[in-house]
Design a protein around this motif. Structure first.
Motif, PDB file in Angstrom:
ATOM      1  N   ARG A 118      41.938  13.156  34.910  1.00  0.00           N
ATOM      2  CA  ARG A 118      43.368  12.887  34.813  1.00  0.00           C
ATOM      3  C   ARG A 118      44.032  13.809  33.792  1.00  0.00           C
ATOM      4  N   ALA A 119      43.361  13.993  32.657  1.00  0.00           N
ATOM      5  CA  ALA A 119      43.909  14.908  31.651  1.00  0.00           C
ATOM      6  C   ALA A 119      43.902  16.348  32.162  1.00  0.00           C
ATOM      7  N   LEU A 120      42.873  16.695  32.945  1.00  0.00           N
ATOM      8  CA  LEU A 120      42.797  18.046  33.494  1.00  0.00           C
ATOM      9  C   LEU A 120      43.922  18.302  34.490  1.00  0.00           C
ATOM     10  N   ARG A 121      44.326  17.261  35.231  1.00  0.00           N
ATOM     11  CA  ARG A 121      45.411  17.450  36.187  1.00  0.00           C
ATOM     12  C   ARG A 121      46.729  17.803  35.485  1.00  0.00           C
ATOM     13  N   LEU A 122      46.938  17.251  34.305  1.00  0.00           N
ATOM     14  CA  LEU A 122      48.152  17.591  33.552  1.00  0.00           C
ATOM     15  C   LEU A 122      48.144  19.060  33.151  1.00  0.00           C
ATOM     16  N   ASN A 177      48.639  21.445  36.192  1.00  0.00           N
ATOM     17  CA  ASN A 177      50.019  21.646  36.620  1.00  0.00           C
ATOM     18  C   ASN A 177      50.680  22.795  35.848  1.00  0.00           C
ATOM     19  N   ASP A 178      50.398  22.886  34.541  1.00  0.00           N
ATOM     20  CA  ASP A 178      50.932  24.010  33.777  1.00  0.00           C
ATOM     21  C   ASP A 178      50.367  25.330  34.272  1.00  0.00           C
ATOM     22  N   VAL A 179      49.076  25.326  34.614  1.00  0.00           N
ATOM     23  CA  VAL A 179      48.454  26.549  35.130  1.00  0.00           C
ATOM     24  C   VAL A 179      49.105  26.958  36.448  1.00  0.00           C
ATOM     25  N   SER A 217      38.310  27.915  32.528  1.00  0.00           N
ATOM     26  CA  SER A 217      37.218  28.348  33.408  1.00  0.00           C
ATOM     27  C   SER A 217      36.961  27.313  34.500  1.00  0.00           C
ATOM     28  N   LEU A 218      36.997  26.022  34.129  1.00  0.00           N
ATOM     29  CA  LEU A 218      36.790  24.968  35.131  1.00  0.00           C
ATOM     30  C   LEU A 218      37.923  24.965  36.160  1.00  0.00           C
ATOM     31  N   ILE A 219      39.158  25.151  35.694  1.00  0.00           N
ATOM     32  CA  ILE A 219      40.291  25.194  36.627  1.00  0.00           C
ATOM     33  C   ILE A 219      40.168  26.391  37.557  1.00  0.00           C
ATOM     34  N   PHE A 220      39.735  27.557  37.009  1.00  0.00           N
ATOM     35  CA  PHE A 220      39.579  28.760  37.843  1.00  0.00           C
ATOM     36  C   PHE A 220      38.493  28.543  38.894  1.00  0.00           C
ATOM     37  N   ASP A 221      37.374  27.926  38.513  1.00  0.00           N
ATOM     38  CA  ASP A 221      36.298  27.686  39.485  1.00  0.00           C
ATOM     39  C   ASP A 221      36.789  26.794  40.626  1.00  0.00           C
ATOM     40  N   ARG A 222      37.572  25.800  40.274  1.00  0.00           N
ATOM     41  CA  ARG A 222      38.066  24.895  41.329  1.00  0.00           C
ATOM     42  C   ARG A 222      39.092  25.597  42.222  1.00  0.00           C
ATOM     43  N   LEU A 223      39.944  26.407  41.620  1.00  0.00           N
ATOM     44  CA  LEU A 223      40.908  27.148  42.429  1.00  0.00           C
ATOM     45  C   LEU A 223      40.197  28.123  43.349  1.00  0.00           C
TER      46      LEU A 223
END
Length: 771
Positions: A437-441, A444-446, A485-491
């Motif tokens: 949930r915190a990562l989703r916030l 969104n900025d990314v 890095s985690l957000i990039f891997d998921r994208l």
């Protein structure tokens, strides 16, 4: 409008009226206003004098007058002196009597301003007055007197209440009963001058009704007082007789008390019995109260006994009842005899419920303690997860298998295992979901930065490029690199998945286009496509089709053509296999025909008396068949039956040879198979054959006359060459045959029944008798 008591008021704007309930109200003819209070213009001198006084006169419920001071809030039964002085000052001086009215015969008379509408009572009063003063009397000559004088004797009261009181006093003096009618009351009081104390007849009738209500109330009060005194005296008398109990009846008590003075004080026997019943009810109430007190005391002591016993929450009533009955306190005290078994059971149930409540409270405390301990274990494990989170070992996307080796040896993890509620895995996933949930916030900025920078993630994008882009913006600069890095891997994973889906969608679309072109090629008819057709010969026919142009390469178009050719070749192969199968079937059919012919030959030999020679081992000679002594008789019988059938048949034709041969073959096959069947199978086959024969007989009334039975018809055989056949049986057959011929000559047989006849038997020419 006329004033009160003959005093004229000012030219009236106010008029008096009554509503539907009879209450008086006042109406202003000029302003159209209404009010309940009497206007000053209509008040008398006394009412105007008393208008400014604080004391007001009222009437109580019993008809007694009292005065109330609105300023001091005090009331008095006696008329105050201030009220008396004001009333005395308002009395008008004595005026000389009014001149008599002059009446002239045949002329018009002038009357005082009385109301024009009067009821029958006013008319009666006026007629009585006229008779008293000689109005309307004739003289000796029969002519009316020219003039006369009349003096009014009507009483005059200053207020309406005084006139009403005087009228009620008249009713009392005339001994008017409350059950009289108004007509009876008028006849008794109309001659009294006080009858006219009230001017309006409606007021007189209302005063009479008020007087009747008061008299009834007084009589009722006096009756109540008398009955209360009699009840007290009657109760005292009954208490003086202790032999009268709460269960004594009236017919038993009457001889005991009928000589008492109080008993004879009333002559109404119903009243005496009512007083006695009331006394008995009081005795019953007191007896019930004493029993209740005794029972309550016994129940309280029984509760104390139960508390002293060693009973468990699960003790049964049968066990507890014997323990209670054997207790020394319970058996020694007589007050426990007043308790029924249900009362003892109720006390026992209440005691058991209290024990169960105590037991349940104890279990609840234990449960609460256990729940508190489990909650503390969960809190300690959550602290362990927070430590791992602070160390960076638990974050969004972390798997349980990655942290299990880290916490497996920790006692906080072992203490949580095996207890109810949330498991360690549930708590771990809760923490991971919070991180997600915190990562989703942050994500969104990314996304906002990527949109603003016009940067698109592709399968060839690298992590350094993504980190450099994120570091240039103030919204994503403070985000840790691990999170980015985690957000990039998921994208990147999402992009790869989308590319894979697009690839699959493109392949599906391409397959649909190929199938569409294949369908067009398949349905070409000028010329049609054959398995030997080539791509170069078909291509000019389909080059102008939309399906052909929709495919981008010749390989895909050639692929659609190859599918059509492949399918045509498969159909040709299937047709060749079917033809081979049909040829094999025909060959097998010819073999079966040959076998059937051989079976027919053997059947013919058997029928002619030449039995098939059995194969014997080599070296042994075959046995010569014995001569048949009945061969000539069988042949003759067969000829006779054939001749008889031709005569009786409607067509005159013999059964077809093919059908005869087929039936013979089936009978032979069945006989060969009969030896291999068991007893149960043979019986079932016989039942089926019999059912089929009956069905055919019902369907065709001629039955078996249309075709001869050459071996399979009869079930019971009596062969001519049988050793067990007797002479009597052959005679019975001939006799039944002759009787059947006679019956046939006399009357035709019914279509359903079949006459008794001799049919051909088996293939050996045996004689069979049908029954």
């Amino acid at each position: 409008m006329s004033g009160t008591n003959g005093i004229a008021g000012p030219p009236g704007l106010w008029s008096e009226a009554r509503n539907a309930e009879g209450r008086v109200y006042y109406y202003n003819t000029q302003t159209k206003a209404t009010q309940w209070t009497k206007p000053v213009e209509l008040m008398s001198l006394a009412e105007r004098a008393l208008l400014d006084q604080p004391w007001k006169e009222y009437t109580a419920e019993g008809g007694r007058k009292y005065w109330y001071n609105a300023e001091t809030k005090s009331s008095s039964w006696e008329m105050p002196e201030v009220y008396k002085n004001a009333l005395a000052q308002s009395q008008p001086p004595n005026l000389p009597p009014a001149p008599a009215q002059q009446f002239v015969a045949g002329g018009a008379a002038s009357f005082s301003s009385y109301p024009q509408q009067r009821d029958r009572d006013d008319y009666g009063e006026r007629a009585g007055t006229d008779r008293q003063i000689g109005y309307g009397q004739n003289d000796v000559n029969g002519s009316r007197a020219p003039t006369f004088q009349a003096q009014s004797t009507d009483p005059d009261y200053s207020t309406f209440e005084e006139g009403e009181a005087a009228f009620i006093k008249l009713l009392r003096r005339a001994n008017v009963q409350p059950d009289w009618t108004w007509e009876q009351t008028m006849r008794a009081t109309i001659k009294d001058p006080q009858y006219r104390a009230l001017k309006d007849p409606k007021d007189r009738k209302a005063a009479f009704e008020k007087y009747a209500v008061e008299v009834r109330l007084q009589e009722k009060d006096r009756a109540k007082e008398r009955l209360a005194k009699l009840r007290a005296d009657f109760g005292t008398m009954l208490k003086s007789h202790p032999e009268i109990k709460h269960y004594t009846r009236w017919k038993t008590a009457r001889p005991i008390i009928e000589r008492e003075t109080i008993f004879r004080s009333t002559n109404d026997d119903t009243e005496r019995r009512q007083l006695f019943e009331e006394y008995i009810i009081e005795l019953k109430k007191s007896s019930i109260e004493r029993e209740a007190i005794t029972r309550k005391s016994a129940m309280d002591e029984l509760v104390s006994i139960l508390k002293g016993l060693d009973l468990e929450p699960y003790t049964r009533w049968s066990e507890a009842h014997s323990i209670i009955q054997s207790h020394e306190r319970f058996s020694a005290d007589n007050k426990f005899q007043t308790l029924s078994k249900s009362d003892i059971l109720t006390a026992f149930e209440n005691h058991i419920k209290s024990l169960e409540r105590t037991f349940n409270d104890e279990r609840q405390r234990e449960k609460t303690t256990k729940a508190r301990k489990e909650r503390q274990n969960r809190d300690r494990f959550l602290d362990l997860l927070q430590e791992l989170k602070a160390a960076g070992k638990v974050k969004a996307g972390t798997k349980w298998m990655n942290i299990l080796p880290e916490i497996q040896a920790d006692p906080r993890y072992g203490a949580l295992l095996g207890q109810s509620g949330s498991t360690p895995l549930d708590l771990f996933w809760d923490l991971v979901e919070d991180e997600e949930r915190a990562l989703r916030l942050v994500r969104n900025d990314v996304y906002d930065v990527l949109e603003d920078k016009r940067f698109e993630i592709t399968p060839k994008s690298t992590l350094p490029e993504f980190l450099d882009l994120m570091s240039t913006d103030r919204r994503t600069g403070p985000i840790p690199k691990d999170t980015l890095s985690l957000i990039f891997d998921r994208l990147l994973e999402k992009v790869m998945r989308r590319a894979e889906d697009d690839k699959h969608a493109s392949e599906r679309h391409q397959r649909r286009l190929i199938d569409a072109l294949r369908s067009k090629i398949k349905h070409l008819d000028n010329p049609p496509v054959y398995a030997s057709s080539s791509w170069e010969s078909i291509r000019p026919q389909i080059s102008n089709l939309e399906e052909y142009k929709a495919l981008e390469s010749d390989d895909l178009r050639r692929q659609a053509f190859d599918k059509v050719i492949r399918r045509l070749k498969e159909k040709e192969e299937d047709a060749d296999k079917e033809r081979e199968k049909d040829r094999g079937t025909k060959r097998d059919h010819r073999e079966r025909e040959k076998d059937r012919d051989r079976e027919r030959e053997r059947d013919r030999d058997v029928r002619n008396g030449h039995s098939e020679r059995r194969r014997e081992p080599k070296g042994r000679a075959s046995r010569t068949p014995e001569p048949d002594a009945y061969e000539a008789d069988r042949r003759k019988a067969m000829a006779d039956r054939e001749r008889q059938y031709r005569k009786s048949s409607t067509t005159g034709l013999s059964p077809p040879r093919e059908r005869v041969e087929r039936d013979r073959h089936e009978r032979l096959s069945s006989r060969h198979a009969e030896g291999r069947l068991g007893g149960y199978d043979r019986d079932r086959r016989d039942r089926e054959e019999e059912r089929e024969r009956l069905y055919r007989t019902r369907g065709d009334p001629r039955g078996s006359r249309d075709e001869l039975d050459y071996g399979g018809g009869g079930r019971r055989r009596r062969g001519g060459d049988s050793d067990g056949e007797s002479v009597g049986s052959r005679k019975r057959v001939r006799r039944e045959k002759s009787e059947g011929v006679k019956r046939k000559s006399r009357t035709p047989p019914p279509p359903v029944k079949e006459e008794v006849a001799v049919h051909s038997g088996s293939e050996e020419g045996e004689m069979v008798e049908e029954e």
